[in-house]
Motif scaffolding. Sequence first.
Motif, PDB file in Angstrom:
ATOM      1  N   CYS A 656       1.599   5.346  -0.807  1.00 57.23           N
ATOM      2  CA  CYS A 656      -0.030   4.716  -0.408  1.00 57.23           C
ATOM      3  C   CYS A 656      -0.101   3.397   0.281  1.00 57.23           C
ATOM      4  N   SER A 657      -0.945   3.452   1.141  1.00 58.77           N
ATOM      5  CA  SER A 657      -2.231   2.490   1.553  1.00 58.77           C
ATOM      6  C   SER A 657      -2.778   1.614   0.886  1.00 58.77           C
ATOM      7  N   SER A 658      -3.267   0.235   1.109  1.00 56.58           N
ATOM      8  CA  SER A 658      -4.110  -0.696   0.357  1.00 56.58           C
ATOM      9  C   SER A 658      -5.296   0.322   1.499  1.00 56.58           C
ATOM     10  N   PRO A 659      -6.713  -0.054   0.659  1.00 56.90           N
ATOM     11  CA  PRO A 659      -7.816   0.439   1.544  1.00 56.90           C
ATOM     12  C   PRO A 659      -8.340  -0.410   2.668  1.00 56.90           C
ATOM     13  N   ASN A 660      -7.448  -1.488   3.156  1.00 57.49           N
ATOM     14  CA  ASN A 660      -7.578  -2.079   4.116  1.00 57.49           C
ATOM     15  C   ASN A 660      -6.518  -2.142   5.200  1.00 57.49           C
ATOM     16  N   TRP A 663      -1.586  -3.642   2.719  1.00 51.86           N
ATOM     17  CA  TRP A 663      -0.360  -2.996   1.821  1.00 51.86           C
ATOM     18  C   TRP A 663       0.740  -1.811   2.089  1.00 51.86           C
ATOM     19  N   LEU A 664       1.590  -1.581   1.760  1.00 51.91           N
ATOM     20  CA  LEU A 664       1.588   0.187   1.676  1.00 51.91           C
ATOM     21  C   LEU A 664       2.677   0.371   0.412  1.00 51.91           C
ATOM     22  N   ALA A 665       2.635   0.829  -0.050  1.00 58.26           N
ATOM     23  CA  ALA A 665       3.274   1.070  -2.144  1.00 58.26           C
ATOM     24  C   ALA A 665       3.938   2.104  -1.278  1.00 58.26           C
ATOM     25  N   ALA A 666       5.594   2.112  -1.925  1.00 59.19           N
ATOM     26  CA  ALA A 666       6.479   2.894  -1.714  1.00 59.19           C
ATOM     27  C   ALA A 666       7.077   3.135  -2.991  1.00 59.19           C
ATOM     28  N   ALA A 667       6.426   4.212  -4.342  1.00 63.18           N
ATOM     29  CA  ALA A 667       7.102   4.926  -4.777  1.00 63.18           C
ATOM     30  C   ALA A 667       7.686   6.003  -4.953  1.00 63.18           C
ATOM     31  N   ALA A 668       9.125   6.077  -6.392  1.00 59.60           N
ATOM     32  CA  ALA A 668       9.904   7.483  -6.026  1.00 59.60           C
ATOM     33  C   ALA A 668      10.160   7.596  -7.866  1.00 59.60           C
ATOM     34  N   LYS A 669      11.432   8.843  -7.880  1.00 58.20           N
ATOM     35  CA  LYS A 669      11.799   9.238  -9.156  1.00 58.20           C
ATOM     36  C   LYS A 669      12.059   8.158  -9.845  1.00 58.20           C
ATOM     37  N   ASP A 670      13.116   6.894  -9.100  1.00 61.07           N
ATOM     38  CA  ASP A 670      13.265   6.025 -10.221  1.00 61.07           C
ATOM     39  C   ASP A 670      12.587   5.420 -10.678  1.00 61.07           C
ATOM     40  N   ASN A 677       4.526  -4.676   3.264  1.00 60.08           N
ATOM     41  CA  ASN A 677       3.880  -5.880   4.793  1.00 60.08           C
ATOM     42  C   ASN A 677       3.767  -4.666   6.035  1.00 60.08           C
ATOM     43  N   SER A 678       2.633  -3.921   5.674  1.00 59.28           N
ATOM     44  CA  SER A 678       2.313  -2.078   6.352  1.00 59.28           C
ATOM     45  C   SER A 678       2.765  -2.930   7.818  1.00 59.28           C
ATOM     46  N   SER A 679       2.779  -4.025   8.057  1.00 60.85           N
ATOM     47  CA  SER A 679       2.891  -4.594   9.951  1.00 60.85           C
ATOM     48  C   SER A 679       4.658  -4.548  10.131  1.00 60.85           C
ATOM     49  N   THR A 680       5.031  -5.393   8.972  1.00 59.17           N
ATOM     50  CA  THR A 680       6.586  -6.550   9.288  1.00 59.17           C
ATOM     51  C   THR A 680       7.403  -4.747   8.111  1.00 59.17           C
ATOM     52  N   LEU A 681       6.590  -4.566   7.944  1.00 57.32           N
ATOM     53  CA  LEU A 681       7.346  -3.279   6.595  1.00 57.32           C
ATOM     54  C   LEU A 681       8.573  -4.663   5.393  1.00 57.32           C
ATOM     55  N   ASP A 682       8.204  -5.506   5.621  1.00 59.48           N
ATOM     56  CA  ASP A 682       8.646  -6.655   4.321  1.00 59.48           C
ATOM     57  C   ASP A 682       8.432  -6.507   3.135  1.00 59.48           C
ATOM     58  N   ILE A 683       9.392  -6.500   2.270  1.00 65.08           N
ATOM     59  CA  ILE A 683       8.761  -6.189   0.721  1.00 65.08           C
ATOM     60  C   ILE A 683       8.225  -7.285   0.334  1.00 65.08           C
ATOM     61  N   LEU A 684       6.836  -7.233  -0.309  1.00 66.35           N
ATOM     62  CA  LEU A 684       6.061  -8.130  -0.939  1.00 66.35           C
ATOM     63  C   LEU A 684       6.400  -8.893  -2.419  1.00 66.35           C
ATOM     64  N   SER A 699       1.510   8.805  -9.287  1.00 61.27           N
ATOM     65  CA  SER A 699       0.229   8.630  -8.314  1.00 61.27           C
ATOM     66  C   SER A 699       0.208   6.757  -8.554  1.00 61.27           C
ATOM     67  N   THR A 700      -0.123   6.298  -7.128  1.00 62.53           N
ATOM     68  CA  THR A 700      -0.047   5.499  -7.227  1.00 62.53           C
ATOM     69  C   THR A 700      -1.703   4.693  -6.476  1.00 62.53           C
ATOM     70  N   VAL A 701      -2.993   3.766  -7.051  1.00 68.98           N
ATOM     71  CA  VAL A 701      -3.756   3.392  -6.062  1.00 68.98           C
ATOM     72  C   VAL A 701      -4.186   1.989  -6.301  1.00 68.98           C
ATOM     73  N   PHE A 702      -4.548   1.870  -4.992  1.00 71.02           N
ATOM     74  CA  PHE A 702      -5.058   0.248  -5.065  1.00 71.02           C
ATOM     75  C   PHE A 702      -6.249   0.133  -5.450  1.00 71.02           C
ATOM     76  N   SER A 703      -6.880  -1.093  -5.737  1.00 68.49           N
ATOM     77  CA  SER A 703      -8.382  -1.329  -5.720  1.00 68.49           C
ATOM     78  C   SER A 703      -8.805  -1.705  -5.164  1.00 68.49           C
ATOM     79  N   LEU A 704     -10.236  -1.498  -4.604  1.00 72.44           N
ATOM     80  CA  LEU A 704     -11.144  -1.952  -2.958  1.00 72.44           C
ATOM     81  C   LEU A 704     -10.781  -3.743  -2.705  1.00 72.44           C
TER      82      LEU A 704
END
Length: 1653
Positions: A656-660, A663-670, A677-684, A699-704
């Motif tokens: 799931c990506s943030s509206p701007n 950021w990129l959020a990754a969620a799984a079964k664990d 960071n969506s450009s460098t893929l560093d874990i924030l 599910s995951t969702v960012f606020s605006l």
Amino acid sequence: MAAGPGSEGPGLEVSWVQGFSNKNLAFVNNQTLCYPCGNYILFLDIQTRKTRAVQCQSGQVGAFAANANSQVVAFSDRQLNPLIHIYAFPELRKVAELKGDAQLDYTLLALSFKGPYLASYSSIPEFVLSVWNWQENILLCSESQPGLTGASLSFNPMNWQQLCFVAESSVTIWCIERSKDEHLLTRHPVELPDEHGAISPHEDLFFPLFRNDDPYYGPDLPISAIAGLEGEEAETFVPRNCIKTSVHPTAHCWTAASEIYMGCREGYVLAIDTEEYSVSVLQQKAPPEYMQKVGDVVSYIRSRVQKKKGYKPSNGEKTVLLAMAFCNEGLYAAGHEGILTFYHIKDLEYETKICANISQPISSLIFSPDYTSLLLVTDQGTVYSYRPAHSGEAVKLLDTSSSCFLAADFLTPGNNYCVSVTIAGEVQVWSLEDGTFLSKLNLGTEATSMACCPSSNSVAVGTQRGQICFLDVTKAEAPRVVHRTFVSKLPVLSLHYDQSGQFLIARATEGHIFILDARPSKLFQVLGYIVLADEVLHLSVISDFKNDLVEVMVLLHVAEVQKARLEIFRLSSAMITDNDKYVNEQGMFNASDLKKKQYDLDLPLSSAVRLKDKIVYGYCSCAPFICKYHLSAENKLEFSSEKKIPSKQFGSGLLCSSPNSQWLAAAAKDGVLFIYNSSTLDILAQKHCHSYQGGGIRSTVFSLDGNFILVNGENDCALVCLKWKEIKETEVEEAALYWKSLRDILNKSTSDENSVLKSMAEWNFDPETPLKSFNAQVTEEDGDITDTDGMTWLGQKIQKVMREETQRFANQKEELQMGIRKLRETIQQMLHENEQVPDIEKLEHWEFNLDLEEQEQVQAVAEEDVARARREMEMETLSYCYLQDLIKYECWDDMCVKGRAVKCFHMDCEVWNYPLKERSKEEMETLKKVLQLKQTETADLQAQKKNLDSETALSEEGEKAARKVTDGGASFCLNGSLSSQYGGDTSLLYHQCDLHTKEQKLNQTILLKDVIYKVKTAFNEEFDMVVQQKEQEIARVKERNLKIQEILEQLDLQVELWEPVLTDDEMPERALTVQDSEIKAEKYMTQEEKEQAEMQAKLERERRLAATDDERLRALDDMMGGVLEIRREDILKMDIPPPVFVSRPEDLWTEEEKKIFEEYEKKVKELNEEKEDYRQFLRNEWNKIEASIKETTQNFDEIVCKLSEKKLKSQMVIYQEELKIINLIYALLLDEELDTREAGLHKFLMKKKKEKVKGARKILSAKHGVEACTGPYKEALHEEKNLEHDFMKHFAHIPGNLFEELLQLYKHRPETPNTETLLDTANPYVKGSPENYEDAVSRLMKAMDELDSPEHMPSGLDQSMWQHFCLARRNKMENEELVKWKALALSEMQACLRRRTDENDKMKSELENTFQELTWLKEEKMKLQQNLIVQFLLKQGQVELESTQIPEYSDAVLIDRSVVEELNCTLAAQGEKKITAMVEFKDFSKGIIQLEWEHKKMKMQIQDLKEKARDIVILPISKDCQLFLTVHNYETHIAQHLAGMEQSLGVMDKLHKKNVKNHQKKVRELKKCICLKEQENYELSLQLKEMLVSVSERMHIFEAADTRDISEEITRQRYQEILKQKYLRNLIREQEKQLAILQSEIESWNPRTLNII
């Protein structure tokens, strides 16, 4: 809202957590509830509705418990080697962490009502119950219960040393015994009643109480020994027929009297006594008759209401209690019916009262710590509050949902509210600031997706039925449904809005994607749909504000290549304004207008998001990687990932990506959320907000504005709101700038759309009713659909297209129908003509079919059905053939001697042989070994006999010769069978009295089986001879029948001959072959088989014609009648031809002709005589043959009858031998059971010895503990006496009156205030006693503060002396309290020692009983080895009994017959001598007796004469006798006397009548007096009524004057005086006792102190 600990990294923290679990709900104080939810423990303030959370760091919360008394919460995690965490409230501070031996999980936790004690129960594989002191982090004790899964666990609130453990169908009371610092868990199982409520006593099957030993069947052993079990299995074994299904507990609670009330699934209410560990079934007290009628009416109304609501009626079943709560007044309980019932229990009966009805299944009842309110928790997640003191209705306290969250999203503008939806279709609105629950709306249908619109405050919810419901959330406190669109019958899997809020993209199953107008002003119009070929996994939407475009990226799963595919299409605003231009008639978008692009990827993905710079991130489903793709304009067959970033997560992932797109959020079964960071893929940041046990993240969702993240779990019912804890300022500014620009773009449209949304009317529909089936009515005039309520948008489009096509092609349709009608008529005419033509010219029916393809399809289907039926029949036939082969092999092929019968010819008698199987090689080898062993033993015995003395040998031979005849008859009796007479060899058998060892019995069994086999074989040989004889007899009968048939032909008679045949029982091999005559159905033959059969029949006819066409035979038959010479048999065929002139009349005959005719008659007469003689000869021959047939067959029948008798005797012999075998096998079995029992007792003995050693250690430690506590206790007592002496010593110089007053104050003890009782008067579990010594001392010192105040100081006493006195008194009281607590500890340890000693004594008695049974078993084994079962053959009539009672032979001894015979001879000789002596003695005593008799006779005569003389002398004579003797005319005298008597009788009769008349006169006078008295009584009753009225009036006057108070006051004063006198008497008595004590102390003081006093 303050969140508890649980942050894993510096980036994110938990803002709030929401969710509800209807299990494990508990109070932590009077106004705070706590319950587990996912990875968190939530604390809910029921007044402010604020929530706080504590996170479990290692995943999902396992077991849970809370204690409002100490305000602590305990829970376990669900990791490997789990821990138990203890948190204190309200600080939410971890106070303890307990680590036990559990490997996988804890299932139950329980906290004690008072004290720092925790009980835990682990699951598989340990199943261990443990008790902890969580304050000191010490494991006190633990016990294992292998394989027992717990359902609930609770401490006794009145005594923490008792635990109730409840499993599925068992209840156990665990007692915690304490000896100094050691603790021990003792188990006390409770015997529950069976499913019918009956309580049966426990029966020990390992050591049965009663034993019925039988001299024939042996000792009565336990069932475990009979089953061959040893060890633990033998102790716990229960046969299936003894297993009783017990009740299944559902809920329980403790009472203030330390009893347990328990509800069961079967509807019973149980009361468990925890002291006796017994159970009682409570019965409902029978109400009065009128209450029963009212109850019947109420139950009928309730059943009707439940039926209307969809519940099934209970049909008179008992109420199942699922929740219980106890208070001072009684018991509250509830169940599935949703009715809160109060149980007033007295003795073993209860009365019920309905308190509240919430019409929802109640899962738990919880009292608040102050017992002012009762919480009712339902299965749906609703919580009601009921106040028992007010007895009102239950008030809804919480209206949440226990269903799992499906999705959550932020409501525009994204910084105030958020919306969530559950799977059950409940939409909830939350405050984003602190997670406060604002409102709730139930859609009444199962939801599948949800999304919030950016351009308005509307929410779209997709359902399982294919509907999309639109909600107006402009007022967060009151959401409402304003529109509903039924797009298709396919479930709506996901909903997506573009960032501008123009389009709503709905993803359905089967690759359908629907595009809707997202604006309320357009009534959420459906614009069109797209159908994709593959399965859609994910959608990603990006808005291009510059070009006014929306790009939709669809992730597809290509099943053929197991790789992912991306399809991108564009949506423009022109599609909204001019929709008809971009869609076809069926509502599908034109592919050219969407500008589709397709990209094949190299890996399978589970989720993918697209950024604005054509960068796509995908989560790989085959490996934990996040792949980066750059979608260039180049046409490639397959795009490879530019970059692969390994992920620390496992399971299928979600991106799931943030509206701007920052950021990129990754969620799984664990359950771990990673922010990149969506450009460098560093874990924030990363956050473990859900768990793998709960299914991970849904599910995951960012606020605006990017400040909040909503994460909801898959199955853990938790919704987590995260916020940034530490983040770069530039990233915050970028997110805020994007949110501000987006808000500026959407501000105008948002206000306009919200105003339209507010003006829309609420959609009225019943969510409980199903969808209507579409039945649209179409009119030809306007072509509109008049009824589309239950029709989907897609269905309306298809219907519209079909209607237009129908109108457009109406003429062509009519022409086609006319042509088909004409064609049908033509074909029917052709069929009619075909019926009229000859058969050779007729066409088949199928040749008139015009649709050959359909005909081929029908034929193919028919052929498939035929092939399927043929396969089924073949398989069925194959199974029957296999079964036939098995039966044939077992019953025929495997038999060396087949079973068959032989029957009599003229009698209903048949004899069967013995079917025998061929003995296997193993059996023959075993038999050979046994025979060799027996021969060896016989040779050894003979060699031993040869070594005997010659005299002994000669004497034995003489005895054998003397008793040769006797032994011959007795051998069969001793052998126990007659098998030697019927082919069995009994010479090698053991003697029946010599079978003592196991090996001998086994060998005897084998030898007996061989004897039986030989008997059967011998009989079968004789049987085969009889069968051969019968076959020969049948052949002879057939031959003789042929002769009889010839005779009958010559006699020209038709007589049915008797011809015997063998039956099926006599020829059983016939059953193995099936004759054609047995088949009733017509045989199916193919064309080839028919032609072949006709050819064979033709050849057979030709062969027969050729055989009959013989010229020589025909010539012989024509000339000489077929014979060359005349035989005697042909005489019956001879006829003399009459003369020729016979045809003329006799008058015309000549003399010669007459002579010729006379000769002719003479020849005819002679021929007839010869014929008659021959016929008589034939009849005689016929009778002879029949007589011979009858004689031979009857002889054979006699043979068969003799064979039948022999079969009966052979069967008898076989039964005799089988009886021997059965007795031997039973003896072996009994021996084996005794060995098993002995081994089981040895193992039980070893186990008890180990337990005894452990018990001895426990006793030793308990004794050491008692000795260790006895010393300090005595020291404390000595210290107490020293303190008292010191007080007397230090205050001896005080004047006497002051000293006496101080002494009284010194001995006065304060009353410690029970603060808890004052606060918790309604709590039934509160006790006034302190928990420990420090608590007791602190409460005592608080009470002493008031006594130490100067107010209580005696006048004239110095202040320093008073302070010194107060200090001494405090020391004295502390020491007394110390002595008290040490005495309690010592008594507890002594009780523990006493219990251990009792257990040791009980174990000693068990060991003694076990030793006794082992001794008894050895004796029984020896007895069974000596006391053999011997079989005898006795003739009928040989045994005679004088009475019907059978003698008792239990003490009889079996001895040899010769011993008895010798003893009989000796007895006979001695008897003869005795008889001779007795005869002599008889002759001598005979004369003596005769003389004595004559002497006695003379004495009796003398005595008789003397008595006669005495009677004559003393004979008495009466007056009558004298008159009779003296008066001459005695009869006249008697007549005169009778006449005088009659006269006197008449006078007396007259006198009696006169007296009767006088008495009757007196009676009449008395009746008159009675009437007068009754009248007087009536008058007196009237006067009494008047007096009662006057008395009542006087009473009213007395009450009005209120003189009762005066008398009561006088009575009260007198009572006070009496109490005062009693108090003074008691005071005098106490002072006398104190004076006596003081005098005794004075006597012990020294003279100096005495003089001072």
